[in-house]
Design a protein around this motif. Structure first.
Motif, short mmCIF file in Angstrom:
data_model
loop_
_atom_site.label_atom_id
_atom_site.label_comp_id
_atom_site.label_asym_id
_atom_site.label_seq_id
_atom_site.Cartn_x
_atom_site.Cartn_y
_atom_site.Cartn_z
N GLU A 85 36.93 38.63 41.81
CA GLU A 85 37.54 38.56 40.49
C GLU A 85 37.80 39.31 39.67
N GLU A 114 53.63 31.51 47.82
CA GLU A 114 53.90 29.68 48.06
C GLU A 114 55.39 28.99 47.87
N GLU A 155 43.37 31.71 41.01
CA GLU A 155 44.26 30.94 41.12
C GLU A 155 45.57 32.16 42.33
N HIS A 156 44.78 33.42 42.10
CA HIS A 156 45.68 34.46 42.28
C HIS A 156 45.53 34.89 44.44
N ARG A 208 50.80 32.35 36.29
CA ARG A 208 49.87 32.85 36.36
C ARG A 208 49.71 34.05 37.16
N THR A 249 42.64 39.70 39.24
CA THR A 249 43.10 38.80 40.01
C THR A 249 42.40 38.06 39.03
N ARG A 250 42.64 36.69 39.73
CA ARG A 250 42.06 35.58 39.50
C ARG A 250 41.76 34.52 40.74
#
Length: 203
Positions: A107, A131, A177-178, A155, A174-175
């Motif tokens: 992260e 997605e 949710e990626h 995001r 990056t997080r």
């Protein structure tokens, strides 16, 4: 068009959207232009054609007798492509992409998804998806390089960078949710689909 990203060896079901078959339904599944499965309810016929295309689907296709959905088992990269569901005169398109390795990143770090190109050709159009949503596009013909910061609740805002020579995509800072499946669609003389899976490790 619906996109599905799966790991090599997994099974995937392409959903027909039907809850049950009607007495006069004629359903066809195609991989590109090749017929791979067919249901003719009137004739009580449920057929898979798994010897086509050099047998790449042999023993891997299963039809749901109630809904007409198609399952592909033990997926391989050669199953990557566009699938077409025809129900009478209605067509539904699916992009299936099979990845073989997961890219892991800590992260806060950056990760680059490589297109595999050394140079973008003049007629190339490149689409990056996450997605079922397009997050970046290149249209070399008009000199357009676009990232979509506002999609998916923002995001990816200020985190996407496109390589103008190769079309590769970098995600910065990056997080969690990626994490997930990414799809690269290259429209050119020879169309190309490529799948990626990214895992983001928490601090």
């Amino acid at each position: 068009m619906k996109s599905v990203v799966v790991k090599e060896g997994d099974s995937v079901t392409l959903d027909s959207g039907l809850t049950e078959l009607k007495d006069d339904d004629l359903i066809q599944w195609r991989f590109g232009n090749t017929l791979i499965a067919e249901i003719n309810v009137t004739a009580d016929s449920f057929s898979v054609y798994d010897d086509v295309l050099d047998g790449r689907f042999r023993d891997r296709l299963k039809l749901d007798n109630q809904t007409g959905s198609l399952t592909i088992t033990d997926t391989r990269p050669e199953h990557t492509g566009i699938y077409v569901l025809n129900i009478f005169n209605m067509s539904t398109f699916f992009i299936l992409a099979v990845y073989d390795k997961e890219t892991s990143v800590n992260e806060g770090d950056s990760v680059t998804l490589y297109s595999g190109l050394t140079e973008i050709m003049d007629d190339d159009e490149i689409h990056w998806m996450f997605e079922n949503t397009v997050i970046a596009e290149i249209n070399k013909r008009v000199g357009s390089f676009t990232v979509y910061n506002g999609v998916l609740g923002g995001r990816f805002r200020d985190r996407l960078k496109l390589d103008h020579q190769t079309g590769s995509l970098t995600i910065t800072n990056t997080r969690p949710e990626h994490a997930g499946g990414y799809l690269l669609v290259i429209e050119s003389i020879k169309n190309l689909l490529k799948a990626f899976r990214v895992a983001v490790n928490g601090e």
